[in-house]
Design an enzyme around this catalytic site. Structure first.
Site, PDB file in Angstrom:
ATOM      1  N   GLU A 263     -24.141   3.682 -49.642  1.00  0.00           N
ATOM      2  CA  GLU A 263     -24.841   4.513 -50.629  1.00  0.00           C
ATOM      3  C   GLU A 263     -23.819   5.263 -51.460  1.00  0.00           C
ATOM      4  O   GLU A 263     -22.866   5.825 -50.924  1.00  0.00           O
ATOM      5  CB  GLU A 263     -25.743   5.565 -49.954  1.00  0.00           C
ATOM      6  N   GLU A 317     -37.696   8.497 -56.579  1.00  0.00           N
ATOM      7  CA  GLU A 317     -38.647   8.526 -55.454  1.00  0.00           C
ATOM      8  C   GLU A 317     -39.294   9.909 -55.366  1.00  0.00           C
ATOM      9  O   GLU A 317     -38.664  10.873 -54.953  1.00  0.00           O
ATOM     10  CB  GLU A 317     -37.929   8.185 -54.152  1.00  0.00           C
ATOM     11  N   LYS A 320     -39.510  12.363 -51.955  1.00  0.00           N
ATOM     12  CA  LYS A 320     -38.350  12.846 -51.220  1.00  0.00           C
ATOM     13  C   LYS A 320     -38.316  14.377 -51.263  1.00  0.00           C
ATOM     14  O   LYS A 320     -38.503  14.982 -52.324  1.00  0.00           O
ATOM     15  CB  LYS A 320     -37.055  12.270 -51.797  1.00  0.00           C
ATOM     16  N   GLU A 326     -33.001  15.289 -55.590  1.00  0.00           N
ATOM     17  CA  GLU A 326     -33.306  14.320 -54.533  1.00  0.00           C
ATOM     18  C   GLU A 326     -34.302  13.266 -54.996  1.00  0.00           C
ATOM     19  O   GLU A 326     -34.324  12.155 -54.475  1.00  0.00           O
ATOM     20  CB  GLU A 326     -33.855  15.034 -53.293  1.00  0.00           C
TER      21      GLU A 326
END
Length: 500
Positions: A263, A317, A320, A326
């Protein structure tokens, strides 16, 4: 005798050439902590459209595995932390998991890595003691099926696994994790699996802006940071963090384990205090990172060393938790339009305002389908342009002026050009994974009129034509030509030997 020798020689040279043609690749993480994402089938189409060849998912979701069957995309799948206890306790549980979660879809779905646990040292319920037993049971299950050499087993870690990361030469693992780190590293070394690390220079800058410059975090630094112990020069934080891992491994005498970045990335939006979380910075970081990786630059301590990297993440997303950043690491919005332009080839910077490459033509140009494009690629590109690309494709429907000739190349050309003109007539907007080409001759015919610069009234936002290829496919193209020349030369020599 000569024939046997030549066959052995040819086989050895073939393997040698295949090895020399390998190189670092860029993959993408496909997180699904959201309630507004497209279906896995549509995601698979988007991934293929952008020529992304490597994808990481965090579990073994059946719908995702089915969607990527026969796509050629290589998947890294995961065992969640919540399943570690079950898989570590009994071999039969690992056997059953593999039988139910992998075998029904393999090899149609190309699964190449299994991550057993994710950043376990950061999880609220520290499950680190379960990792190695679970990894061992998963590997044993793979061995029973003869898949242990085709599917590698490892586990991912945060940079918090280190107690020191600066200077890089002082990199050291946190002694509190020694109980599981040593057996895990022995497992990785024995099975030639990579040490998987999640690297985020963004957090280092966000949390210590007085100590870390933004340019250093974005690969843009004009000055160098010197490691006082080795004299090595660092121009970016990413390399420094990777080398800290390498030095930590060497300190424990694990010199053969390779590092893989599972990541990394940069958020495009954040809370008011997260001023560095912008589309411009995200595009800069990822573009520079891609160029750094696919050029096989390596790091100061490991120059030229292959380093495979996964960008986080495919989509924003919305579920999250935490700060605004985030939820905004995605390359794409849930509607499949791009958050910012990103050139997976690593060839150059992209102007964020026009989504155009820095150098572009001043003349009138059109974008049409390449005669070398495959039918599958053309169909995928048409589907994207007429869908998420927001192109009005009415003209290529039956009874409409651009329907004839009724073939994919003609229909794709109209759709490509419409997208190209609506998005600034930039090089990036005529990419379509290498299936689009620019021409300076008007392709209009009869009553089928192709849009030209300035003729469109509405410009779509937050969209981009797909990148022309991933790093690996770009490199493999060059490598393949070299490989072919060498192989032909070799075979010619072998034929001469056999003639004696």
């Amino acid at each position: 005798m000569v024939t046997r020798f030549t066959l052995i020689f040819a086989a050895s040279l073939f393997l040698l050439l295949l090895d020399c043609c390998s190189g670092s690749f860029i993959g993408v993480c496909y997180g699904r902590s959201a309630d507004d994402l497209p279906t896995p089938d549509k995601v698979a189409q988007l991934v293929q459209l952008h020529k992304i060849k490597y994808l990481r998912i965090y579990d073994s979701n059946i719908q995702v595995l089915k969607a990527f069957a026969n796509t050629g995309v290589e998947l890294m799948i995961g065992v969640p932390n919540s399943d570690l206890l079950s898989l570590s306790q009994f071999q039969s549980n690992a056997d059953r998991w593999l039988k139910n979660s992998v075998l029904p879809y393999y090899p149609a779905t190309k699964i190449t890595y299994i991550t057993v646990g994710a950043e376990v040292t950061e999880s609220p319920n520290n499950a680190s003691s379960l990792v190695v037993p679970a990894m061992t049971n998963v590997l044993t299950a793979l061995k029973k099926l003869g898949l242990h050499k085709k599917i590698k087993v490892s586990s991912t870690h945060s940079l918090g696994v280190l107690s020191r990361s600066f200077p890089p030469s002082a990199g050291a693992f946190n002694s509190s994790h020694a109980h599981f780190l040593k057996p895990m590293l022995e497992f990785l070394a024995e099975n030639q699996s990579p040490f998987m690390i999640d690297i985020y220079p963004y957090y280092a800058y966000r949390d210590s802006p007085s100590k870390v410059s933004l340019d250093y975090a974005l690969f843009e630094a004009s000055s160098e940071v010197i490691d006082p112990n080795t004299g090595l020069l660092y121009t970016n934080m990413f390399d420094a963090q990777i080398d800290a891992i390498y030095f930590a491994l060497m300190a424990l005498n694990f010199r053969t384990i390779k590092v893989m970045v599972t990541e990394t990335g940069w958020p495009s939006k954040g809370s008011p205090k997260e001023t560095a979380a912008t589309p411009d910075n995200a595009q800069t970081y990822n573009t520079n990172l891609i160029r750094h990786v696919i050029n096989n630059t390596g790091t100061p301590a490991k120059p030229g060393e292959e380093l495979d990297v996964y960008l986080f993440s495919l989509f924003n997303e919305n579920r999250k938790p935490g700060l605004e950043s985030e939820r905004n690491w995605g390359l794409f919005y849930p509607d499949q339009t791009s958050v910012y332009s990103l050139d997976f080839t690593g060839r150059g910077a992209v102007d964020m305002t026009t989504q155009a490459n820095i150098t572009k033509s001043n003349g009138t140009t059109w974008c049409i389908a390449s005669s070398k494009a495959s039918q599958i690629d053309l169909q995928n590109a048409i589907d994207w342009a007429c869908g998420p690309g927001n192109v009005d494709c009415t003209a290529i429907q039956p009874s409409q002026p651009c329907f004839e000739p009724d073939n994919l190349a003609s229909h794709a050309s109209f759709a490509f050009n419409s997208y190209y003109q609506q998005n600034g007539a930039s090089d990036v907007a005529c990419s379509f994974g290498g299936t689009g080409i620019k021409v300076d001759k008007d392709p209009s015919y009869d009553n089928c009129i192709y849009m030209r610069a300035g003729s469109n009234k509405t410009v779509t936002s937050n969209t981009t034509a797909m990148s022309s290829s991933t790093s690996s496919s770009s490199q493999n193209g060059n490598s393949t030509s070299v490989f072919t020349i060498l192989l032909v030369t070799c075979l010619s020599a072998l034929m001469n030997i056999q003639s004696y």
